[in-house]
Design an enzyme around this catalytic site. Sequence first.
Site, short mmCIF file in Angstrom:
data_model
loop_
_atom_site.label_atom_id
_atom_site.label_comp_id
_atom_site.label_asym_id
_atom_site.label_seq_id
_atom_site.Cartn_x
_atom_site.Cartn_y
_atom_site.Cartn_z
N GLU B 50 35.83 39.35 41.19
CA GLU B 50 35.30 38.81 39.94
C GLU B 50 33.77 38.84 39.88
O GLU B 50 33.19 38.94 38.80
CB GLU B 50 35.80 37.38 39.72
CG GLU B 50 37.27 37.30 39.35
CD GLU B 50 38.19 37.21 40.55
OE1 GLU B 50 37.72 37.41 41.69
OE2 GLU B 50 39.39 36.94 40.36
N PHE B 112 47.36 23.85 41.04
CA PHE B 112 47.16 25.14 41.71
C PHE B 112 46.12 25.97 40.95
O PHE B 112 46.20 26.11 39.73
CB PHE B 112 48.49 25.90 41.79
CG PHE B 112 48.34 27.26 42.41
CD1 PHE B 112 47.96 27.37 43.75
CD2 PHE B 112 48.54 28.41 41.68
CE1 PHE B 112 47.81 28.62 44.33
CE2 PHE B 112 48.37 29.68 42.25
CZ PHE B 112 48.01 29.77 43.58
N GLN B 113 45.16 26.50 41.66
CA GLN B 113 44.08 27.30 41.10
C GLN B 113 43.32 26.56 40.00
O GLN B 113 42.88 27.15 39.02
CB GLN B 113 44.60 28.66 40.60
CG GLN B 113 45.05 29.55 41.77
CD GLN B 113 45.17 31.02 41.40
OE1 GLN B 113 45.47 31.35 40.27
NE2 GLN B 113 44.96 31.89 42.37
N LYS B 162 45.59 27.33 29.71
CA LYS B 162 46.70 28.23 29.46
C LYS B 162 47.49 27.83 28.20
O LYS B 162 47.92 28.69 27.42
CB LYS B 162 47.62 28.25 30.69
CG LYS B 162 48.76 29.23 30.54
CD LYS B 162 49.33 29.65 31.88
CE LYS B 162 50.46 30.64 31.62
NZ LYS B 162 50.82 31.43 32.77
N MET B 469 13.96 43.35 54.37
CA MET B 469 12.95 42.44 53.85
C MET B 469 12.86 41.18 54.71
O MET B 469 11.77 40.69 55.00
CB MET B 469 13.27 42.08 52.38
CG MET B 469 12.21 41.24 51.72
SD MET B 469 10.60 42.05 51.69
CE MET B 469 10.67 42.92 50.11
#
Lengths: 198, 568
Positions: B50, B112-113, B162, B469
Amino acid sequence: MANKKNNKINSAATNGSKYDAVIDTNERAVAIHEHLVTCLVENHPGVLARISGMFSSRGYNIESLAVGTTHDPSISRITIACRGDDRIIEQILKQLSKLIDVIRVVDVSQSSHVERELMLVKVAATGAARSEIMQICDIFRARIVDVHHDCLVIEVSGTTSKNEALMELFERFGILEMTRTGRIALNRGPEILSVAEE
Amino acid sequence: MAITGAEIIVDALVREGVQVVFGYPGGCVLDIFDRINHVPGLRFVLVRHEQGAGHMADGYARATGRPGVALVTSGPGATNLVTALATAYMDSVPIVALTGQVPTAAIGSDAFQEADIVGITRPCTKHNFLVKDVADLARTIKEAFYIATSGRPGPVVIDLPKDVQKAKLENYVYPEQVRIRSYHPVIHPDAGQIRRAAEAIARASRPLLYVGGGAVECQSQLVALSERCDIPCTTTLLGMGIFPGDHANSVHMLGMHGTQYANYAMHHTDLIIAVGTRFDDRVTGKLEEFAPRREHIIHIDVDPASISKCIPVSIPIVGDCRQVLDRLLPLVEPKKHHEWIEQVRRWKADYPLRYPDDDKLRPQHVIRELYRATGGEAIVATEVGQHQMWAAHFWQYVRPRTFLSSGGLGTMGYGFPAALGAQVAFPDRLVLDIAGDGSIQMNIQELATAVTEKLPVKICIINNRYLGMVRQWQQLFYKENYSGTFLGTPDGRAAGASLYIPDFVKLAEAYGAAGIRVARKADVAPAIKEAIANGRTTILEVMVEEKENVWPMIPAGAGVEQMISGLA
């Protein structure tokens, strides 16, 4: 504080913005003062978190906070007491204005205003102390709202300094518990903070 | 006719003119995924992580000026997006991110999630929304696009439970207009302040334009102002290309790794004309020593909070940069500053960016060769680190939106997905990701996206086997204690080596991309030619000198006088 009165010089800096108080950056005071910042905000969930989050993420401190809906139920009014020099206060005002849900922001401490905080104090009060406490309450226009054999609960409202003076007097009797609200404020006179666009 | 929340979302995207969505599916966005592949003209790009979706949307937005759109699921899908949102927020890039959320009834139950993504992204987005009622959906999406793209642009998250995606709505109408009573981004610049700015320009004897990413639509105005009044122009990292780098008045980038001549110009100027920039610490260095000879600063910016945040400004002008410049230009009389412009050109001639031209394969040479091979006709994305600075030094950017780099947040792993986003927007242009061997590994999985989507991005890995760097700082400021920065020996690819660096050529091949490795200076140019010509996603791995440093450098928190020029 002296140069604060001429603070409209750079009015363009906030032309169209949500607040008016602008400080001429060439004359900024570095002294730290306490300010009372008032916002009108959308009465949405999470708005308070946005505001408190802005303060914590930028390292500014909130001394006191008061939140409540207004006569327009879609709008809440938030009053924040905070300390800082002119640069910090200017940033606080600008960063508050930048939050999408904030409708208006003003530093009410920059003009003539009325401010109050409410305090409840439970003081140990036995024997002769009781009448003395009641006399002090009279002078401070504080009210006794609960009476018990050993203690009194006293309600007082006023400026923070008045309330603190009262606390100091109560100290020798024994303060058992106390609680206070955040400070709230309104400008004196006809000037109002409204959502109406300029 | 009733229509579902998911159908509203997809319809809204089309009505907002969205042509591509970068995303990754999951349980809480299944309803949207069930609709999104039915829409002609709406391309869905499946990423492999993502974060990649966020950076692709970002690269797409920076390259086109249009908002980038990302679509991810709840919980880990959304939290994986956070770095990309923070990157876009720091650099004021318009992104609309749609995140799935557990059903409203389950919110707060540690489902969940489930993640409180509105809470998590509050400090790293311009604004965010949780939509709890399908009736609010269309207006919220309209507002999100408006907020993301107006005023100072930025990322906006819309969290979509949802059940809201499943809910049906009668009489759906997409709003024509948006009005938010607490948000007024269109600011009319103050005429009086513009007049004061014109007067200050007329009085100045050593004026300097200082241009950042907020001036991205102002190239012709800036060139006109610069030429009319002999005003040299320096840009920030994000301002590269906004003022043409090949213009005689350009003094290129300033700041910590800016050119000596840009920093000298800033040190000696009596009037800073700052346009769309925010006096970042990497630009100013020690604030007390910044531009000590300045009489005035004119600061033009759309965000009032950027003005006088770090440096007190005497002539602030809040407004859209192009609009302000359009009004300022007619008030500015032509003026010559022979002495000043000569002085600046002398600095430019005396202190050019350079590197030893010897037999060694130096990283700067690779950038130079890329520039030569392309004639500068490319969109260049970078990761973060030494290669990013060399990409800023040894490439002359002449047009805006051709240099894509994470300036504010400094996100390693940004460049490759950002390049893919730009390539999606411009399939016919050459898009490069100039990368380091450290950074490229942070989003390397997007090779699968690149190959699947036939995006012929060229990734040039400047491989010095170090996190260069950081190593440079350890060399200069930590007594050469290279703790945690060494990634492997050149023979580290041998089995059993203690520090194993991946074989990037094989890695490219494993993903179905092309891989080319170069280890000799003479082979660089032909390899670049081959990479550009092959029409495929390509990794060009160049084994460069291990311990080359980025010069010049002003150490953090120091002033111009402490600048290390680096080369004798």
